[in-house]
Scaffold this motif. Structure first.
Motif, PDB file in Angstrom:
ATOM      1  N   ALA A   1       0.826  -1.207   0.000  1.00 49.78           N
ATOM      2  CA  ALA A   1       0.000   0.000   0.000  1.00 49.78           C
ATOM      3  C   ALA A   1       0.862   1.259   0.000  1.00 49.78           C
ATOM      4  CB  ALA A   1      -0.943  -0.010   1.199  1.00 49.78           C
ATOM      5  N   LEU A   2       1.897   1.286   0.821  1.00 51.42           N
ATOM      6  CA  LEU A   2       2.794   2.448   0.827  1.00 51.42           C
ATOM      7  C   LEU A   2       3.502   2.608  -0.511  1.00 51.42           C
ATOM      8  CD1 LEU A   2       4.269   2.166   4.407  1.00 51.42           C
ATOM      9  CD2 LEU A   2       2.914   4.075   3.500  1.00 51.42           C
ATOM     10  N   THR A   3       3.929   1.510  -1.090  1.00 58.02           N
ATOM     11  CA  THR A   3       4.562   1.556  -2.407  1.00 58.02           C
ATOM     12  C   THR A   3       3.575   2.104  -3.425  1.00 58.02           C
ATOM     13  OG1 THR A   3       5.966  -0.330  -1.822  1.00 58.02           O
ATOM     14  CG2 THR A   3       5.755   0.188  -4.159  1.00 58.02           C
ATOM     15  N   ALA A   4       2.333   1.624  -3.391  1.00 55.10           N
ATOM     16  CA  ALA A   4       1.300   2.119  -4.307  1.00 55.10           C
ATOM     17  C   ALA A   4       1.072   3.610  -4.118  1.00 55.10           C
ATOM     18  CB  ALA A   4      -0.002   1.345  -4.087  1.00 55.10           C
ATOM     19  N   PHE A   5       1.009   4.055  -2.875  1.00 49.84           N
ATOM     20  CA  PHE A   5       0.804   5.476  -2.576  1.00 49.84           C
ATOM     21  C   PHE A   5       1.932   6.328  -3.150  1.00 49.84           C
ATOM     22  CE2 PHE A   5       1.850   8.926   0.490  1.00 49.84           C
ATOM     23  CZ  PHE A   5       0.805   9.787   0.171  1.00 49.84           C
ATOM     24  N   LEU A   6       3.167   5.913  -2.942  1.00 50.39           N
ATOM     25  CA  LEU A   6       4.302   6.687  -3.445  1.00 50.39           C
ATOM     26  C   LEU A   6       4.355   6.673  -4.967  1.00 50.39           C
ATOM     27  CD1 LEU A   6       6.962   5.603  -0.821  1.00 50.39           C
ATOM     28  CD2 LEU A   6       5.801   7.817  -0.987  1.00 50.39           C
ATOM     29  N   LEU A   7       4.054   5.540  -5.563  1.00 51.83           N
ATOM     30  CA  LEU A   7       4.029   5.467  -7.025  1.00 51.83           C
ATOM     31  C   LEU A   7       2.909   6.328  -7.595  1.00 51.83           C
ATOM     32  CD1 LEU A   7       4.737   1.661  -7.488  1.00 51.83           C
ATOM     33  CD2 LEU A   7       6.313   3.561  -7.948  1.00 51.83           C
ATOM     34  N   PHE A   8       1.755   6.337  -6.941  1.00 53.59           N
ATOM     35  CA  PHE A   8       0.651   7.186  -7.376  1.00 53.59           C
ATOM     36  C   PHE A   8       1.000   8.662  -7.228  1.00 53.59           C
ATOM     37  CE2 PHE A   8      -3.084   9.692  -6.081  1.00 53.59           C
ATOM     38  CZ  PHE A   8      -3.759   9.707  -7.303  1.00 53.59           C
ATOM     39  N   ALA A   9       1.643   9.019  -6.118  1.00 47.71           N
ATOM     40  CA  ALA A   9       2.014  10.415  -5.879  1.00 47.71           C
ATOM     41  C   ALA A   9       2.964  10.938  -6.954  1.00 47.71           C
ATOM     42  CB  ALA A   9       2.664  10.555  -4.497  1.00 47.71           C
ATOM     43  N   ASN A  10       3.625  10.043  -7.640  1.00 46.79           N
ATOM     44  CA  ASN A  10       4.558  10.433  -8.699  1.00 46.79           C
ATOM     45  C   ASN A  10       4.043  10.069 -10.083  1.00 46.79           C
ATOM     46  OD1 ASN A  10       7.224  11.528  -7.506  1.00 46.79           O
ATOM     47  ND2 ASN A  10       6.509   9.942  -6.118  1.00 46.79           N
TER      48      ASN A  10
END
Length: 150
Positions: A107-116
């Motif tokens: 989930a954190l990886t998804a969040f960071l990838l989405f933020a970029n």
């Protein structure tokens, strides 16, 4: 006292604890728990999944205290999305008071990838989808050929 120490040291080592009488045989479960490496192709990724929305909540509760509210991932820092997952899994949070479960790391990886802008708002990130994410920094890494041509 010295005599007792010399006698204790003169006994042969316990063979079940190696040649020097130290340590213990490795427990296969303990070794497996330490085997956390994730390859660029995704081999080694655990079961689990997460979304950017789930990751935003985890980030706010767990990560913002150190990283601030508006963290963006430098896109050239990571050659592979799996590398980002591996880093978060091994190093975050740094105090390790509450280690992250695999679904929280996804989930954190998804969040960071989405933020970029590397994944969509509703994308589900898991062992199948994460290796498919192409990172913008991949071209800047000279080791690209090393990882793609074993």
């Amino acid at each position: 006292m010295l005599c007792g120490l010399l006698v204790a040291c003169a006994h042969p080592p316990d063979s079940s604890h190696g040649p020097y009488g130290l340590g213990a045989p490795a427990d296969s479960r303990a070794v497996a728990a330490l085997n956390l490496d994730v390859a660029p192709d995704g081999s080694g990724l655990p079961a689990g999944s997460g979304t950017p929305k789930d990751g935003a909540a985890i980030f706010a509760a767990t990560c913002a205290r150190c990283h601030g509210e508006a963290l963006r991932l430098p896109p050239t820092r990571w050659p592979y999305a799996t590398t980002l997952f591996d880093y978060i899994r091994r190093a975050m949070p740094p105090d390790r008071r509450a280690p992250l479960r695999p679904s929280e790391v996804y989930a954190l990886t998804a969040f960071l990838l989405f933020a970029n802008d590397d994944v969509g708002r509703d994308d589900i990130i898991d062992a199948g989808t994460l290796p498919q994410v192409t990172m913008p920094g991949l071209k800047s890494f000279e080791l690209k050929a090393f990882f793609e041509n074993p």
